[in-house]
Every structure is written in structure tokens, then in C-alpha cells.
Design a protein around this motif. Structure first.
Motif, PDB file in Angstrom:
ATOM      1  N   SER A  10       0.850  -1.195   0.000  1.00 38.51           N
ATOM      2  CA  SER A  10       0.000   0.000   0.000  1.00 38.51           C
ATOM      3  C   SER A  10       0.882   1.240   0.000  1.00 38.51           C
ATOM      4  O   SER A  10       1.943   1.269   0.629  1.00 38.51           O
ATOM      5  CB  SER A  10      -0.920   0.026   1.220  1.00 38.51           C
ATOM      6  OG  SER A  10      -1.835  -1.054   1.184  1.00 38.51           O
ATOM      7  N   VAL A  11       0.432   2.268  -0.721  1.00 42.24           N
ATOM      8  CA  VAL A  11       1.162   3.528  -0.815  1.00 42.24           C
ATOM      9  C   VAL A  11       0.183   4.674  -0.643  1.00 42.24           C
ATOM     10  O   VAL A  11      -0.913   4.656  -1.222  1.00 42.24           O
ATOM     11  CB  VAL A  11       1.897   3.660  -2.171  1.00 42.24           C
ATOM     12  CG1 VAL A  11       2.509   5.049  -2.319  1.00 42.24           C
ATOM     13  CG2 VAL A  11       2.969   2.592  -2.311  1.00 42.24           C
ATOM     14  N   ARG A  12       0.564   5.653   0.166  1.00 39.78           N
ATOM     15  CA  ARG A  12      -0.215   6.877   0.328  1.00 39.78           C
ATOM     16  C   ARG A  12       0.633   8.053  -0.108  1.00 39.78           C
ATOM     17  O   ARG A  12       1.815   8.126   0.195  1.00 39.78           O
ATOM     18  CB  ARG A  12      -0.615   7.089   1.797  1.00 39.78           C
ATOM     19  CG  ARG A  12      -1.442   5.969   2.413  1.00 39.78           C
ATOM     20  CD  ARG A  12      -2.890   6.052   1.949  1.00 39.78           C
ATOM     21  NE  ARG A  12      -3.745   5.188   2.731  1.00 39.78           N
ATOM     22  CZ  ARG A  12      -3.894   3.887   2.522  1.00 39.78           C
ATOM     23  NH1 ARG A  12      -3.225   3.310   1.538  1.00 39.78           N
ATOM     24  NH2 ARG A  12      -4.696   3.151   3.254  1.00 39.78           N
ATOM     25  N   LEU A  13       0.039   8.984  -0.826  1.00 37.44           N
ATOM     26  CA  LEU A  13       0.679  10.249  -1.153  1.00 37.44           C
ATOM     27  C   LEU A  13      -0.144  11.335  -0.494  1.00 37.44           C
ATOM     28  O   LEU A  13      -1.233  11.676  -0.954  1.00 37.44           O
ATOM     29  CB  LEU A  13       0.749  10.453  -2.672  1.00 37.44           C
ATOM     30  CG  LEU A  13       1.624   9.442  -3.441  1.00 37.44           C
ATOM     31  CD1 LEU A  13       1.614   9.742  -4.929  1.00 37.44           C
ATOM     32  CD2 LEU A  13       3.051   9.441  -2.903  1.00 37.44           C
ATOM     33  N   VAL A  18      -3.031   5.697  -3.080  1.00 40.97           N
ATOM     34  CA  VAL A  18      -2.590   5.501  -4.459  1.00 40.97           C
ATOM     35  C   VAL A  18      -2.529   4.017  -4.800  1.00 40.97           C
ATOM     36  O   VAL A  18      -2.889   3.611  -5.896  1.00 40.97           O
ATOM     37  CB  VAL A  18      -1.221   6.169  -4.699  1.00 40.97           C
ATOM     38  CG1 VAL A  18      -0.791   6.017  -6.150  1.00 40.97           C
ATOM     39  CG2 VAL A  18      -1.278   7.642  -4.312  1.00 40.97           C
ATOM     40  N   LEU A  19      -2.084   3.213  -3.853  1.00 41.54           N
ATOM     41  CA  LEU A  19      -2.085   1.758  -4.005  1.00 41.54           C
ATOM     42  C   LEU A  19      -2.642   1.138  -2.741  1.00 41.54           C
ATOM     43  O   LEU A  19      -2.377   1.625  -1.631  1.00 41.54           O
ATOM     44  CB  LEU A  19      -0.674   1.214  -4.247  1.00 41.54           C
ATOM     45  CG  LEU A  19       0.003   1.488  -5.587  1.00 41.54           C
ATOM     46  CD1 LEU A  19       1.422   0.949  -5.562  1.00 41.54           C
ATOM     47  CD2 LEU A  19      -0.785   0.888  -6.749  1.00 41.54           C
ATOM     48  N   GLU A  20      -3.379   0.049  -2.885  1.00 37.28           N
ATOM     49  CA  GLU A  20      -4.003  -0.579  -1.729  1.00 37.28           C
ATOM     50  C   GLU A  20      -3.914  -2.094  -1.842  1.00 37.28           C
ATOM     51  O   GLU A  20      -4.497  -2.705  -2.738  1.00 37.28           O
ATOM     52  CB  GLU A  20      -5.475  -0.153  -1.638  1.00 37.28           C
ATOM     53  CG  GLU A  20      -6.188  -0.635  -0.373  1.00 37.28           C
ATOM     54  CD  GLU A  20      -5.712   0.095   0.875  1.00 37.28           C
ATOM     55  OE1 GLU A  20      -5.756  -0.513   1.957  1.00 37.28           O
ATOM     56  OE2 GLU A  20      -5.293   1.259   0.756  1.00 37.28           O
ATOM     57  N   ASN A  21      -3.115  -2.696  -0.953  1.00 40.65           N
ATOM     58  CA  ASN A  21      -3.130  -4.149  -0.754  1.00 40.65           C
ATOM     59  C   ASN A  21      -2.822  -4.928  -2.047  1.00 40.65           C
ATOM     60  O   ASN A  21      -3.531  -5.864  -2.408  1.00 40.65           O
ATOM     61  CB  ASN A  21      -4.488  -4.582  -0.198  1.00 40.65           C
ATOM     62  CG  ASN A  21      -4.432  -5.959   0.441  1.00 40.65           C
ATOM     63  OD1 ASN A  21      -3.425  -6.324   1.040  1.00 40.65           O
ATOM     64  ND2 ASN A  21      -5.502  -6.718   0.311  1.00 40.65           N
ATOM     65  N   THR A  44       3.283   4.449  -9.827  1.00 37.60           N
ATOM     66  CA  THR A  44       3.553   4.375  -8.389  1.00 37.60           C
ATOM     67  C   THR A  44       3.928   2.955  -7.988  1.00 37.60           C
ATOM     68  O   THR A  44       4.825   2.751  -7.157  1.00 37.60           O
ATOM     69  CB  THR A  44       2.318   4.830  -7.591  1.00 37.60           C
ATOM     70  OG1 THR A  44       2.014   6.182  -7.942  1.00 37.60           O
ATOM     71  CG2 THR A  44       2.568   4.741  -6.096  1.00 37.60           C
ATOM     72  N   LEU A  45       3.285   1.973  -8.595  1.00 41.82           N
ATOM     73  CA  LEU A  45       3.594   0.580  -8.280  1.00 41.82           C
ATOM     74  C   LEU A  45       5.042   0.250  -8.621  1.00 41.82           C
ATOM     75  O   LEU A  45       5.760  -0.336  -7.807  1.00 41.82           O
ATOM     76  CB  LEU A  45       2.645  -0.347  -9.037  1.00 41.82           C
ATOM     77  CG  LEU A  45       2.905  -1.854  -8.880  1.00 41.82           C
ATOM     78  CD1 LEU A  45       2.819  -2.278  -7.424  1.00 41.82           C
ATOM     79  CD2 LEU A  45       1.918  -2.647  -9.731  1.00 41.82           C
ATOM     80  N   VAL A  46       5.491   0.613  -9.823  1.00 41.77           N
ATOM     81  CA  VAL A  46       6.861   0.261 -10.186  1.00 41.77           C
ATOM     82  C   VAL A  46       7.869   1.065  -9.371  1.00 41.77           C
ATOM     83  O   VAL A  46       8.946   0.557  -9.019  1.00 41.77           O
ATOM     84  CB  VAL A  46       7.111   0.402 -11.704  1.00 41.77           C
ATOM     85  CG1 VAL A  46       6.236  -0.565 -12.473  1.00 41.77           C
ATOM     86  CG2 VAL A  46       6.919   1.817 -12.199  1.00 41.77           C
ATOM     87  N   ARG A  47       7.546   2.299  -9.036  1.00 45.64           N
ATOM     88  CA  ARG A  47       8.464   3.090  -8.215  1.00 45.64           C
ATOM     89  C   ARG A  47       8.556   2.528  -6.798  1.00 45.64           C
ATOM     90  O   ARG A  47       9.638   2.499  -6.203  1.00 45.64           O
ATOM     91  CB  ARG A  47       8.028   4.561  -8.189  1.00 45.64           C
ATOM     92  CG  ARG A  47       8.281   5.284  -9.511  1.00 45.64           C
ATOM     93  CD  ARG A  47       7.854   6.745  -9.431  1.00 45.64           C
ATOM     94  NE  ARG A  47       8.532   7.451  -8.348  1.00 45.64           N
ATOM     95  CZ  ARG A  47       9.750   7.956  -8.446  1.00 45.64           C
ATOM     96  NH1 ARG A  47      10.440   7.822  -9.567  1.00 45.64           N
ATOM     97  NH2 ARG A  47      10.290   8.595  -7.426  1.00 45.64           N
ATOM     98  N   GLY A 214      -7.828   2.078  -9.738  1.00 43.97           N
ATOM     99  CA  GLY A 214      -8.058   2.735  -8.462  1.00 43.97           C
ATOM    100  C   GLY A 214      -7.104   2.291  -7.385  1.00 43.97           C
ATOM    101  O   GLY A 214      -7.456   2.255  -6.200  1.00 43.97           O
ATOM    102  N   GLY A 215      -5.883   1.964  -7.765  1.00 44.46           N
ATOM    103  CA  GLY A 215      -4.876   1.555  -6.797  1.00 44.46           C
ATOM    104  C   GLY A 215      -4.947   0.109  -6.369  1.00 44.46           C
ATOM    105  O   GLY A 215      -4.155  -0.334  -5.541  1.00 44.46           O
ATOM    106  N   ARG A 216      -5.872  -0.643  -6.935  1.00 40.49           N
ATOM    107  CA  ARG A 216      -6.028  -2.055  -6.569  1.00 40.49           C
ATOM    108  C   ARG A 216      -5.719  -2.959  -7.758  1.00 40.49           C
ATOM    109  O   ARG A 216      -5.971  -2.599  -8.910  1.00 40.49           O
ATOM    110  CB  ARG A 216      -7.447  -2.329  -6.073  1.00 40.49           C
ATOM    111  CG  ARG A 216      -7.783  -1.628  -4.767  1.00 40.49           C
ATOM    112  CD  ARG A 216      -9.200  -1.970  -4.305  1.00 40.49           C
ATOM    113  NE  ARG A 216      -9.515  -1.344  -3.039  1.00 40.49           N
ATOM    114  CZ  ARG A 216      -9.249  -1.876  -1.846  1.00 40.49           C
ATOM    115  NH1 ARG A 216      -8.657  -3.064  -1.786  1.00 40.49           N
ATOM    116  NH2 ARG A 216      -9.569  -1.252  -0.739  1.00 40.49           N
ATOM    117  N   LEU A 217      -5.215  -4.132  -7.464  1.00 39.01           N
ATOM    118  CA  LEU A 217      -4.983  -5.143  -8.490  1.00 39.01           C
ATOM    119  C   LEU A 217      -6.293  -5.879  -8.709  1.00 39.01           C
ATOM    120  O   LEU A 217      -6.751  -6.637  -7.859  1.00 39.01           O
ATOM    121  CB  LEU A 217      -3.889  -6.116  -8.026  1.00 39.01           C
ATOM    122  CG  LEU A 217      -3.508  -7.240  -8.994  1.00 39.01           C
ATOM    123  CD1 LEU A 217      -2.954  -6.677 -10.292  1.00 39.01           C
ATOM    124  CD2 LEU A 217      -2.482  -8.169  -8.339  1.00 39.01           C
TER     125      LEU A 217
END
Length: 267
Positions: A10-13, A18-21, A44-47, A214-217
Motif C-alpha cells: 500500500s502507498v499513500r501520497l 494511491v495503491l491498496e493491498n 507508483t507501483l513500479v516506483r 483505483g490503486g487495486r490489483l
């Protein structure tokens, strides 16, 4: 060979999720495409995968080692990174530009060894830019520049390569050149991850697609299982023709479905 494991990432900006689980295991010898609409969280995922964006929760492991415990130079030696939208500002020769890929291996003020030079020459040959060695990099065409920047990433000598939108602004012929190069690197045993917008290119060249929304796979699997009419409708808000030609999946967007833009109200 390198492998990457994402576990409940998970990533928050700021306050924005931005990414969740996100969980996935990326294996050597495969070309994995990361797809999804604009703003889905692909870059964001690759970074985050490369330790370039702070992680709010979860973990990223490279060969079973948490990236938080890996020095940045060690990480750079294992996975090369080709960011999106690179602009060349300095009038370096192509050979000197490609040589910058060796920086993670060099001590401060040290000089290139014969081994470094051999790796640079090999990377240029693999990317088919040897004939451009003496050209000024800022004077290259878009297709030439794309291959030269890939050569610089290959010159790192890493077992993995992450390319963020490597097809941006390229015509169809140069897109094929770049995807063929990435496919060849995966077939040689490397872990190749590419953020892509062209769904037909993703279907044709990738072993596996990770669909982010939406930040989810929301889907992860072979192209034929991910690029379905239902998923394209729910994620992209489009009606699309999904067909095969010469054994490869093709995706042809037909229309935006009225009232079904899934991102219309996102800020």
C-alpha cells in the motif's frame, strides 16, 4: 536470476490512497505488463517496487530480501529502471550516454574497466544501436532515442528491468522494435516489467498482465484471461472488440460507454 514479491503493498501520497493491498510474485524469464487507466497507480507501483516511493504498508522483496534492507546501489545493480518521459538535455555521444548505465558499479572518480566497456558494447548490440555510437544523443529521432535509453538500462547488467511506458510517443514500427527487444530479454532469462497503455501490444508480447484500477490489483494472469470484454467495460468504461489474429489477442476500442466512465468522479 532475480525475482520480486509484492505482499499487501500500500502507498499513500499525502492523504490520498494511491495503491491498496497489492500482492504479486514476478518471476525471471517472464515479461509482465502493468496496465490500467490513467491515474490507476501503475507508475507508483513500479516506483514502490524499486524503493523510489515510500511504502505505507506491506513489503517488497527482491530474491527474498526486503528492499528496505538493501542499499540503493545494490538494488540498482539488481534491477535497472527506465523511467517514463525522459528528456535528454546534454549533448553526449550515444556511447557515453549508454555508459552511464555502469554508474551503480563504479566507485567515485573511478574509471571504466575493460569489462565495463565490453558490457556497454554488448548492451548497444542487444538494443541495435551500435551504429549510433558516435551520434549526439540530443539529435536522435524518437525511435532511436528509445532504443538508446534501453541500451543504457541494459548496460547496468542487472537481472531485471522495469520500463515505465517505453512505447510513449513511438510510431507502430518503433513500438514493435521496443517490445521485441523486451521480449528477447525476457526469453534470455531476465525479469522484465513494463507499464503499457497499448493493450494489443501488451497482449501480443507479455506472458502476464497485472490490471490496476483505483490503486487495486483487479486482475492478474495471461493476457487472454485479463483482457475480457467485461473487465474492459468495468475498468476502462469502454466497449471493445477482443479477437485473435495469427494466434495473438487483439483489443480494438469501439466506444466509450455512456454513463460508464468509472473514473468520472475521481479527483
Amino acid at each position: 536470476m532475480v525475482g520480486v514479491t509484492l505482499e499487501a503493498l500500500s502507498v499513500r501520497l499525502g492523504r490520498r490512497r494511491v495503491l491498496e493491498n497489492v500482492s504479486a510474485t514476478l518471476e525471471a524469464g517472464k515479461l509482465a505488463g502493468i496496465i490500467g487507466p490513467n491515474g490507476a497507480g501503475k507508475s507508483t507501483l513500479v516506483r514502490a517496487m524499486l524503493g523510489l516511493t515510500p511504502i505505507a504498508a506491506g513489503s517488497v522483496r527482491i530474491d527474498a530480501q526486503d528492499i528496505a534492507a538493501l542499499p540503493s546501489r545494490d538494488l540498482a545493480r539488481r534491477i535497472a529502471y527506465l523511467p517514463q518521459g525522459q528528456t535528454l538535455h546534454w549533448p553526449l555521444s550515444v556511447e557515453r550516454l549508454v555508459a552511464l548505465g555502469r554508474l551503480p558499479h563504479l566507485a567515485p572518480l573511478s574509471r571504466m574497466s575493460a569489462e565495463d566497456q565490453a558490457i556497454i558494447s554488448e548492451a548497444m548490440a542487444r538494443a541495435d544501436v551500435t551504429h549510433l555510437a558516435g551520434r549526439v544523443a540530443t539529435e536522435l529521432s524518437g525511435g532511436e532515442r528509445a532504443r538508446v535509453l534501453l541500451a543504457r538500462a541494459l548496460a547496468v547488467g542487472a537481472s531485471g528491468l522495469v520500463a515505465d511506458e517505453p512505447l510513449a510517443s513511438l510510431d507502430p514500427g518503433h513500438q514493435i522494435d521496443v517490445m521485441t527487444l523486451l521480449r528477447r530479454e525476457a526469453d534470455a532469462g531476465g525479469l522484465i516489467v513494463a507499464v503499457l497503455h497499448d493493450l494489443t501490444m501488451a497482449a501480443r508480447y507479455c506472458d502476464r498482465l497485472l490490471l490496476i484500477d483505483g490503486g487495486r490489483l483487479v486482475a492478474d494472469g495471461p493476457p487472454a484471461e485479463v483482457l475480457t470484454s467485461d473487465l474492459l467495460r468495468s475498468v476502462y468504461g469502454i466497449r471493445a472488440l477482443v479477437d485473435t489474429a495469427d494466434g495473438a489477442t487483439m483489443v480494438v476500442p469501439i466506444e466509450r460507454l455512456k454513463g460508464q466512465d468509472p473514473h468520472a468522479h475521481q479527483g
